[in-house]
Design an enzyme around this catalytic site. Structure first.
Site, PDB file in Angstrom:
ATOM      1  N   ASP A 146       0.796  -1.230   0.000  1.00 17.43           N
ATOM      2  CA  ASP A 146       0.000   0.000   0.000  1.00 17.43           C
ATOM      3  C   ASP A 146       0.826   1.277   0.000  1.00 17.43           C
ATOM      4  OD1 ASP A 146       0.876   0.207   2.589  1.00 17.43           O
ATOM      5  OD2 ASP A 146      -1.094   0.055   3.524  1.00 17.43           O
ATOM      6  N   CYS A 250      -7.306   3.141  14.328  1.00 18.09           N
ATOM      7  CA  CYS A 250      -8.657   2.985  14.877  1.00 18.09           C
ATOM      8  C   CYS A 250      -9.340   1.852  14.122  1.00 18.09           C
ATOM      9  CB  CYS A 250      -9.456   4.275  14.746  1.00 18.09           C
ATOM     10  SG  CYS A 250     -11.154   4.169  15.373  1.00 18.09           S
TER      11      CYS A 250
END
Length: 319
Positions: A146, A250
Site C-alpha cells: 500500500d 482505529c
C-alpha cells in the site's frame, strides 16, 4: 530486476497455457501465506473508471487532508506504474488474531500488532514475481504494497477478493475486512476473475459507530475527521479531536461490521501475531518510554511511522 520492486522475466522455461498459469500463480500466492488471491485484467472494466472518478471527487473535496501522496497521478493510471501491464494479481493477508487488548491498554489498531506488513508482503510478492519469471519468458512485473501509488482496494475488488464497503475497507465474504492488500503487476496476459459485488445491502452500522463522524456518507471517509489519520499521519503538535482511547489507528468501523463479527478467521501466520506489550501495556508504561525503548518495542513494526513524540502526543490525549 528493473528496480527495487520490479522484475523482468528472462527465464527459458516453457510458457504455460494462460489459464493454467493463472491458477498456478494464485495457488502459489496461497502457499506464500496469503488468504485470498485473484486476477484483474488491464485495461479494466467500468468499475475501475467509477472508482477513479470517486477518488477524484474525494481529492477535490479535500478529504485526503495533508496526505499529498494521494494525488500522485500514477494512482489513477496503472500503466504509469508498469508500462505494458496486462494483468494484476491481487492478494490479501489475513491479520485478524482472536486475542484482545486488556481494558487498561491504549488501543492499537490490529494491523500494527505484528511485524511490518509492508516488509512481509513485499517479500512474499517478490517470491511470486520470481516464480513467474520461471514460468513465462520475457514478461515484466512489479510488486506493490500500500505504499505504492495504486488504488489497491479498487483493484482487489476488480480481482474478486471482495467489495469496498461503506467504511471504505475491502470486505471479503469469507474473511471480513481484516485484510492487508498487495498486488503483483505483470505484462503477462492472464485470464481475469469475476469482480466482486457488494453485499453491504442496507446495513450502515459503520456510519453512526464512528466516534468522530469521519464516514460522512456511505463510501466516503474524511481523513480530517479520522482518528487513524490523526494518530498516524498528523504531524501537528496537537490533534484537533478526541482520540477516544486510540493511540495508533482505529478499528471501530471494522469492529461493528457484521461481516467481521460473523466471518473473521483467526490467523496462525507468525507475521501477524501480537507483541505482548501491545496486549498488556498501560498508558503510564507507554508514556515512560525513552526513544530507545520506543525503537526497541517497535522494531520491524508498521507502527514506526508514528514517531516517538507523536506517540507521546497521542498518549497525552488519553489522559
Amino acid at each position: 530486476m528493473v528496480s527495487s520492486d520490479t522484475g523482468e522475466c528472462f527465464s527459458g522455461a516453457t510458457v504455460r497455457v494462460p489459464a493454467d498459469l493463472a491458477d498456478a500463480l494464485k495457488q502459489q500466492a496461497l502457499e506464500q501465506g496469503f488468504a485470498l488471491a485473484g486476477i484483474a485484467a488491464v485495461p479494466s472494466g467500468e468499475r475501475i473508471a467509477m472508482r477513479t472518478a470517486a477518488l477524484q471527487r474525494w481529492l477535490a473535496a479535500g478529504h485526503q487532508a495533508d496526505m499529498a501522496w494521494m494525488q500522485d497521478p500514477r494512482r489513477q493510471a496503472i500503466e504509469l506504474l508498469l508500462p505494458g501491464v496486462q494483468s494484476v494479481l491481487a492478494v490479501a493477508l489475513n491479520y485478524y488474531v482472536d486475542q484482545q487488548q486488556t481494558p487498561a491498554s491504549p488501543k492499537i489498531a490490529r494491523y500494527g500488532w505484528g511485524r511490518d506488513y509492508h516488509r512481509v508482503m513485499d517479500q512474499r510478492l517478490r517470491r511470486l514475481g520470481r516464480w513467474l519469471e520461471e514460468q513465462q519468458p520475457s514478461c515484466r512485473w512489479r510488486a506493490c504494497v500500500d505504499s505504492a501509488p495504486l488504488m489497491d482496494k479498487a483493484w482487489a475488488e476488480e480481482a474478486g477478493l471482495g467489495w469496498i464497503g461503506k467504511n471504505g475497507n475491502l470486505i471479503s465474504p469469507s474473511h471480513g475486512s481484516w485484510l492487508l492488500l498487495g498486488h503483483l503487476l505483470t505484462t503477462a496476459s492472464l485470464p481475469a476473475d469475476q469482480p466482486a459485488r457488494s453485499l453491504c445491502g442496507h446495513c450502515q452500522r459503520c456510519l453512526p459507530a464512528c466516534p468522530t463522524a469521519a464516514i460522512t456518507e456511505p463510501f466516503v471517509v474524511d481523513s480530517r475527521r479520522c482518528i487513524a489519520f490523526h494518530t498516524i499521519e498528523n504531524r501537528d503538535e496537537q490533534v484537533p479531536l478526541p482520540l477516544h482511547g486510540w493511540v495508533a489507528g482505529c478499528d471501530v468501523c471494522q469492529e461493528v461490521c457484521p461481516w467481521n463479527q460473523h466471518h473473521a478467521q483467526s490467523s496462525a501466520d507468525p507475521a501477524v501475531q501480537p507483541r505482548e506489550w501491545i496486549l498488556s501495556s498501560t498508558v503510564n508504561e507507554m508514556a515512560s518510554w525513552s526513544d530507545d525503548t520506543w525503537s526497541e518495542r517497535l522494531q520491524a513494526s508498521a507502527l514506526r511511522r508514528i514517531k516517538p513524540w507523536m506517540w507521546r502526543r497521542n498518549l497525552a490525549d488519553l489522559g
